[in-house]
Design a protein around this motif. Structure first.
Motif, PDB file in Angstrom:
ATOM      1  N   GLU A  10       0.836  -1.200   0.000  1.00  0.00           N
ATOM      2  CA  GLU A  10       0.000   0.000   0.000  1.00  0.00           C
ATOM      3  C   GLU A  10       0.867   1.245   0.000  1.00  0.00           C
ATOM      4  OE1 GLU A  10      -4.167  -0.742   2.091  1.00  0.00           O
ATOM      5  OE2 GLU A  10      -2.485  -0.772   3.491  1.00  0.00           O
ATOM      6  N   LYS A  11       0.416   2.265  -0.727  1.00  0.00           N
ATOM      7  CA  LYS A  11       1.153   3.526  -0.761  1.00  0.00           C
ATOM      8  C   LYS A  11       0.212   4.670  -0.379  1.00  0.00           C
ATOM      9  CE  LYS A  11       4.648   3.733  -3.991  1.00  0.00           C
ATOM     10  NZ  LYS A  11       5.066   4.278  -5.281  1.00  0.00           N
ATOM     11  N   CYS A  12       0.767   5.649   0.282  1.00  0.00           N
ATOM     12  CA  CYS A  12      -0.044   6.808   0.632  1.00  0.00           C
ATOM     13  C   CYS A  12       0.863   8.027   0.789  1.00  0.00           C
ATOM     14  CB  CYS A  12      -0.797   6.544   1.934  1.00  0.00           C
ATOM     15  SG  CYS A  12      -1.813   7.941   2.426  1.00  0.00           S
ATOM     16  N   GLY A  13       0.509   9.109   0.137  1.00  0.00           N
ATOM     17  CA  GLY A  13       1.349  10.299   0.256  1.00  0.00           C
ATOM     18  C   GLY A  13       0.596  11.573  -0.081  1.00  0.00           C
ATOM     19  N   THR A  14       1.259  12.690   0.153  1.00  0.00           N
ATOM     20  CA  THR A  14       0.608  13.982  -0.083  1.00  0.00           C
ATOM     21  C   THR A  14       1.335  14.766  -1.169  1.00  0.00           C
ATOM     22  OG1 THR A  14       1.957  14.926   1.658  1.00  0.00           O
ATOM     23  CG2 THR A  14      -0.229  14.246   2.289  1.00  0.00           C
ATOM     24  N   VAL A  15       0.559  15.398  -2.014  1.00  0.00           N
ATOM     25  CA  VAL A  15       1.089  16.179  -3.131  1.00  0.00           C
ATOM     26  C   VAL A  15       0.449  17.563  -3.087  1.00  0.00           C
ATOM     27  CG1 VAL A  15       1.181  16.354  -5.652  1.00  0.00           C
ATOM     28  CG2 VAL A  15       1.417  14.123  -4.564  1.00  0.00           C
ATOM     29  N   SER A  86      -0.584  29.942   4.419  1.00  0.00           N
ATOM     30  CA  SER A  86      -1.207  28.621   4.354  1.00  0.00           C
ATOM     31  C   SER A  86      -0.548  27.786   3.243  1.00  0.00           C
ATOM     32  CB  SER A  86      -2.725  28.716   4.176  1.00  0.00           C
ATOM     33  OG  SER A  86      -3.061  29.061   2.865  1.00  0.00           O
ATOM     34  N   ILE A  87      -0.012  28.460   2.215  1.00  0.00           N
ATOM     35  CA  ILE A  87       0.707  27.725   1.165  1.00  0.00           C
ATOM     36  C   ILE A  87       2.000  27.130   1.749  1.00  0.00           C
ATOM     37  CG2 ILE A  87       1.894  27.917  -1.063  1.00  0.00           C
ATOM     38  CD1 ILE A  87      -0.005  30.260  -1.711  1.00  0.00           C
ATOM     39  N   LEU A  88       2.713  27.923   2.530  1.00  0.00           N
ATOM     40  CA  LEU A  88       3.979  27.441   3.116  1.00  0.00           C
ATOM     41  C   LEU A  88       3.747  26.206   3.982  1.00  0.00           C
ATOM     42  CD1 LEU A  88       5.776  30.750   4.142  1.00  0.00           C
ATOM     43  CD2 LEU A  88       6.305  29.228   2.237  1.00  0.00           C
ATOM     44  N   ASP A  89       2.687  26.246   4.803  1.00  0.00           N
ATOM     45  CA  ASP A  89       2.394  25.091   5.655  1.00  0.00           C
ATOM     46  C   ASP A  89       2.145  23.843   4.821  1.00  0.00           C
ATOM     47  OD1 ASP A  89       2.615  26.675   7.830  1.00  0.00           O
ATOM     48  OD2 ASP A  89       0.455  26.931   8.164  1.00  0.00           O
ATOM     49  N   ALA A  90       1.374  23.997   3.738  1.00  0.00           N
ATOM     50  CA  ALA A  90       1.039  22.840   2.906  1.00  0.00           C
ATOM     51  C   ALA A  90       2.304  22.285   2.239  1.00  0.00           C
ATOM     52  CB  ALA A  90       0.011  23.218   1.850  1.00  0.00           C
ATOM     53  N   LEU A  91       3.192  23.165   1.783  1.00  0.00           N
ATOM     54  CA  LEU A  91       4.399  22.720   1.091  1.00  0.00           C
ATOM     55  C   LEU A  91       5.278  21.855   1.990  1.00  0.00           C
ATOM     56  CD1 LEU A  91       5.534  25.904  -0.853  1.00  0.00           C
ATOM     57  CD2 LEU A  91       4.548  23.822  -1.812  1.00  0.00           C
ATOM     58  N   GLU A  92       5.460  22.297   3.226  1.00  0.00           N
ATOM     59  CA  GLU A  92       6.336  21.588   4.170  1.00  0.00           C
ATOM     60  C   GLU A  92       5.857  20.154   4.413  1.00  0.00           C
ATOM     61  OE1 GLU A  92       9.102  22.568   5.470  1.00  0.00           O
ATOM     62  OE2 GLU A  92       9.092  24.671   4.846  1.00  0.00           O
ATOM     63  N   ASP A  93       4.550  19.952   4.310  1.00  0.00           N
ATOM     64  CA  ASP A  93       3.948  18.652   4.618  1.00  0.00           C
ATOM     65  C   ASP A  93       3.886  17.699   3.436  1.00  0.00           C
ATOM     66  OD1 ASP A  93       3.370  18.798   7.211  1.00  0.00           O
ATOM     67  OD2 ASP A  93       1.344  19.610   6.986  1.00  0.00           O
ATOM     68  N   SER A  94       4.552  18.020   2.311  1.00  0.00           N
ATOM     69  CA  SER A  94       4.326  17.236   1.089  1.00  0.00           C
ATOM     70  C   SER A  94       5.412  16.192   0.848  1.00  0.00           C
ATOM     71  CB  SER A  94       4.321  18.160  -0.126  1.00  0.00           C
ATOM     72  OG  SER A  94       3.644  19.341   0.160  1.00  0.00           O
ATOM     73  N   ASP A  95       5.021  15.110   0.154  1.00  0.00           N
ATOM     74  CA  ASP A  95       6.011  14.151  -0.346  1.00  0.00           C
ATOM     75  C   ASP A  95       6.478  14.570  -1.729  1.00  0.00           C
ATOM     76  OD1 ASP A  95       5.899  12.161   1.787  1.00  0.00           O
ATOM     77  OD2 ASP A  95       3.801  11.958   1.161  1.00  0.00           O
ATOM     78  N   CYS A  96       5.647  15.359  -2.410  1.00  0.00           N
ATOM     79  CA  CYS A  96       5.968  15.788  -3.770  1.00  0.00           C
ATOM     80  C   CYS A  96       5.178  17.073  -4.036  1.00  0.00           C
ATOM     81  CB  CYS A  96       5.539  14.674  -4.725  1.00  0.00           C
ATOM     82  SG  CYS A  96       5.657  15.041  -6.471  1.00  0.00           S
ATOM     83  N   ILE A 118      10.585  29.897  -2.159  1.00  0.00           N
ATOM     84  CA  ILE A 118       9.974  29.287  -0.968  1.00  0.00           C
ATOM     85  C   ILE A 118       9.854  27.760  -1.047  1.00  0.00           C
ATOM     86  CG2 ILE A 118       8.642  31.378  -0.404  1.00  0.00           C
ATOM     87  CD1 ILE A 118       6.157  29.800  -1.420  1.00  0.00           C
ATOM     88  N   LEU A 119      10.183  27.146  -2.188  1.00  0.00           N
ATOM     89  CA  LEU A 119      10.045  25.685  -2.275  1.00  0.00           C
ATOM     90  C   LEU A 119      10.993  25.010  -1.291  1.00  0.00           C
ATOM     91  CD1 LEU A 119       9.810  25.199  -6.144  1.00  0.00           C
ATOM     92  CD2 LEU A 119       7.992  24.802  -4.464  1.00  0.00           C
ATOM     93  N   PRO A 120      10.478  24.073  -0.461  1.00  0.00           N
ATOM     94  CA  PRO A 120      11.375  23.390   0.479  1.00  0.00           C
ATOM     95  C   PRO A 120      12.385  22.547  -0.307  1.00  0.00           C
ATOM     96  CG  PRO A 120       9.044  22.901   0.927  1.00  0.00           C
ATOM     97  CD  PRO A 120       9.098  23.590  -0.395  1.00  0.00           C
ATOM     98  N   LYS A 121      13.658  22.649   0.032  1.00  0.00           N
ATOM     99  CA  LYS A 121      14.715  22.098  -0.829  1.00  0.00           C
ATOM    100  C   LYS A 121      14.706  20.571  -0.960  1.00  0.00           C
ATOM    101  CE  LYS A 121      16.180  26.036  -2.104  1.00  0.00           C
ATOM    102  NZ  LYS A 121      14.777  26.539  -2.111  1.00  0.00           N
ATOM    103  N   LYS A 122      14.232  19.849   0.071  1.00  0.00           N
ATOM    104  CA  LYS A 122      14.391  18.381   0.020  1.00  0.00           C
ATOM    105  C   LYS A 122      13.216  17.660  -0.642  1.00  0.00           C
ATOM    106  CE  LYS A 122      17.626  17.920   3.787  1.00  0.00           C
ATOM    107  NZ  LYS A 122      17.438  18.482   5.126  1.00  0.00           N
ATOM    108  N   ILE A 123      12.203  18.394  -1.058  1.00  0.00           N
ATOM    109  CA  ILE A 123      11.017  17.728  -1.607  1.00  0.00           C
ATOM    110  C   ILE A 123      11.038  17.807  -3.137  1.00  0.00           C
ATOM    111  CG2 ILE A 123       8.477  17.734  -1.578  1.00  0.00           C
ATOM    112  CD1 ILE A 123       8.690  19.036   1.222  1.00  0.00           C
ATOM    113  N   PRO A 124      10.818  16.644  -3.833  1.00  0.00           N
ATOM    114  CA  PRO A 124      10.846  16.689  -5.301  1.00  0.00           C
ATOM    115  C   PRO A 124       9.717  17.551  -5.881  1.00  0.00           C
ATOM    116  CG  PRO A 124      10.108  14.529  -4.511  1.00  0.00           C
ATOM    117  CD  PRO A 124      10.549  15.299  -3.305  1.00  0.00           C
ATOM    118  N   VAL A 125      10.053  18.343  -6.896  1.00  0.00           N
ATOM    119  CA  VAL A 125       9.077  19.234  -7.522  1.00  0.00           C
ATOM    120  C   VAL A 125       8.938  18.850  -9.000  1.00  0.00           C
ATOM    121  CG1 VAL A 125       8.504  21.638  -8.062  1.00  0.00           C
ATOM    122  CG2 VAL A 125       9.776  21.107  -5.969  1.00  0.00           C
TER     123      VAL A 125
END
Ligand code: GTP
Ligand code: MG
Length: 304
Positions: A10-15, A86-96, A118-125
């Motif tokens: 099973e896979k589950c993630g946030t985008v 609210s955009i910044l909060d959502a970005l930090e919580d993402s897998d992608c 503002i893109l968090p550096k470790k998350i793939p975009v």
């Protein structure tokens, strides 16, 4: 081979989707979910809340977060500042992250530099060029690739649904293994009340011109299901439409109340379509001077 080893885990993630106002972020999520879950309009700054929408396919669950279009808000624009936070909060919580651009972009704007910053550096975009039904995205891809090191690029069209499957395929490698967070029947992590207020806001955006819709907030004061009215069989919704000035209030009401009547009619029909329940919609218009600049008013209106 046993049955368990044959089935994939099973896979589950946030985008999270980010992009300039009007890029088509909400339209793209509707296309991914194959439904009109989110409100859209040709006017920039339609979305005001980061809403989570849930995509399910086999044993994969992807939680897409729609965000308001990012723009540079000045210090008096408290609504703009709330939206950007609210955009910044959502970005930090993402897998992608999907950075949604328009395929016909021929020039970068300061908003684009702000997004890259503002893109968090470790998350793939993934660079996602929407509206590719209107233009070839190669030039837009070239421009944006000077700004950021992307994990992939995909042309799509929320309108014609072109590239939607390819986009899912590009996202999947970034979705971690994990159990689904939401029941597969749930489409959006929001309340019926919020949905109703968004539908009314969408119709105001559709029916009124220029800046007026951006100065309107919708609050649901009362929401009663038919069970609470055994004899009525109707959903009862009372909503206040808050404007910033008396002038906007007059425009919203219209001459002899024509405009507010139309807003009420189209909103009621759309709410009935979504809920499947006959609805009584009671609309009131109030002016709250400069609510978009007033932190206390913003909190009362749910933007905090
Ligand atoms: N031609 C074309 N138009 C599109 C496409 N996707 C969206 N649009 C239109 O673009 C406009 C903006 O769409 P929205 O989905 O509201 O854009 P958004 O990025 O969510 O906008 P904000 O919430 O204001 O940031 C609407 O008029 C859509 O119908 C597309 O693939 N092709
Ligand atoms: Mg939107």
């Amino acid at each position: 081979m046993t049955e368990t080893s044959m089935t994939s885990p099973e896979k589950c993630g946030t985008v999270t989707l980010i992009g300039r106002p009007n890029a088509g972020k909400s339209s793209l999520i509707n296309a991914l979910l194959k439904t009109h879950a989110l409100i859209i309009s040709p006017k920039p700054q339609t979305t005001r809340n980061s809403v989570r929408c849930i995509y399910n396919d086999g044993n994969t669950q992807i939680i897409f977060t729609d965000t308001p279009g990012l723009y540079r808000a000045d210090s008096r624009d408290k609504l703009g500042i709330f939206l950007n936070n609210s955009i910044l909060d959502a970005l930090e919580d993402s897998d992608c992250i999907l950075w949604l651009i328009e395929a016909d972009t021929r020039k970068l704007k300061p908003d684009d530099l702000e997004i890259a910053r503002i893109l968090p550096k470790k998350i793939p975009v993934i660079l996602t060029a929407n509206k590719s039904d209107k233009a070839d995205p190669s030039e837009a891809f070239r421009l944006y690739e000077t700004l950021y090191q992307f994990a992939g690029k995909v042309p799509v069209s929320a309108k014609t649904k072109r590239g939607i499957d390819a986009l899912i395929q590009a996202i999947l490698p970034h979705i971690p293994e994990g159990e689904p967070l939401y029941d597969p029947d749930i489409l959006m992590d929001t309340t019926e009340k919020f949905m109703a207020s968004e539908i009314i806001r969408e119709k105001i955006l559709m029916l009124l011109r220029d800046e007026v819709p951006h100065c309107v907030a919708v609050i649901i004061d009362d929401y009663k299901s038919p069970e609470e009215y055994p004899d009525r069989k109707k959903l009862y919704i009372r909503a206040s439409l808050i404007t910033e000035t008396e002038g906007q209030k007059k425009i919203l009401i219209g001459s002899k109340g024509e405009m507010i009547k139309r807003i009420g009619e189209v909103s009621r029909k759309a709410i009935e379509e979504v809920t499947g329940i006959e609805t009584y919609l009671d609309l009131w218009v109030k002016a709250v001077p400069n609510w978009r600049r007033n932190p206390a008013a913003l909190r009362r209106l749910g933007y905090s």
